[in-house]
Scaffold this active site. Structure first.
Site, mmCIF file in Angstrom:
data_model
loop_
_atom_site.group_PDB
_atom_site.id
_atom_site.type_symbol
_atom_site.label_atom_id
_atom_site.label_comp_id
_atom_site.label_asym_id
_atom_site.label_seq_id
_atom_site.Cartn_x
_atom_site.Cartn_y
_atom_site.Cartn_z
ATOM 1 N N ASN A 58 21.185 -21.497 24.800
ATOM 2 C CA ASN A 58 20.666 -21.145 26.092
ATOM 3 C C ASN A 58 21.904 -20.164 26.733
ATOM 4 O OD1 ASN A 58 18.175 -22.114 26.115
ATOM 5 N ND2 ASN A 58 18.515 -23.819 27.231
ATOM 6 N N HIS B 250 21.994 -25.635 35.944
ATOM 7 C CA HIS B 250 21.141 -25.207 34.803
ATOM 8 C C HIS B 250 20.010 -26.013 34.364
ATOM 9 C CE1 HIS B 250 19.781 -23.779 30.934
ATOM 10 N NE2 HIS B 250 20.282 -22.502 31.345
ATOM 11 N N GLY B 251 20.676 -27.482 34.131
ATOM 12 C CA GLY B 251 19.547 -28.288 33.570
ATOM 13 C C GLY B 251 19.333 -28.308 32.222
ATOM 14 N N ASP B 252 19.529 -27.414 31.392
ATOM 15 C CA ASP B 252 19.121 -27.467 29.828
ATOM 16 C C ASP B 252 20.332 -26.766 29.348
ATOM 17 O OD1 ASP B 252 18.078 -27.766 27.397
ATOM 18 O OD2 ASP B 252 16.764 -26.331 27.679
ATOM 19 N N LEU B 253 21.483 -26.973 29.606
ATOM 20 C CA LEU B 253 22.592 -26.041 29.209
ATOM 21 C C LEU B 253 23.201 -26.515 27.775
ATOM 22 C CD1 LEU B 253 24.586 -23.539 30.040
ATOM 23 C CD2 LEU B 253 26.091 -25.071 30.975
#
Length: 132
Positions: free
Chosen positions: A109, A102-105
């Site tokens: 979010n 995901h990278g920005d969990l």
């Protein structure tokens, strides 16, 4: 959500996309911060490049967020560089398989529908499965 994320990280369905590399097919953003997702052959190279970019950006003025660090703060820069060298060495000694992230969990979010948990606003890339 945890089981769903675990299945995403363990999936081999996108090997033809990442081809054993770390990064992503396009650059993207973490909020309004640009991210360089250019492919790297190792997780160590990709992750250290990502951290180096953040360290460099900490000394640059922005139109948003906090003020830039004082450019003469050599101690902070030196500690950052030393840390990156150690991180690079430690990560280079571990075999890591690229996983879609995901990278920005974070909780802001994620959500839920009648069908189950959902994640949104990603800053996706292929990286270490424990990054999320």
């Amino acid at each position: 959500l945890g089981r769903m994320l675990g299945r995403l990280h363990a999936s081999d369905a996108l090997q033809d996309v990442h081809k054993g590399r770390f990064g992503f097919v396009v650059n993207n953003f973490l909020s309004i911060t640009p991210l360089n997702n250019t492919w790297c052959d190792t997780w160590s190279d990709f992750f250290v490049r990502r951290l180096q970019s953040q360290l460099t950006r900490a000394f640059k003025a922005k139109r948003y967020g906090r003020a830039a660090l004082n450019g003469t703060d050599a101690e902070f820069r030196a500690l950052g560089e030393r840390t990156l060298a150690v991180v690079a060495k430690e990560l280079s000694e571990v075999e890591i398989k690229p996983a879609l992230l995901h990278g920005d969990l974070w909780i802001g979010n994620t959500g839920a529908t009648r069908e189950g948990p959902v994640m949104f606003d990603p800053a996706s890339f292929f990286g270490h499965s424990e990054f999320d």
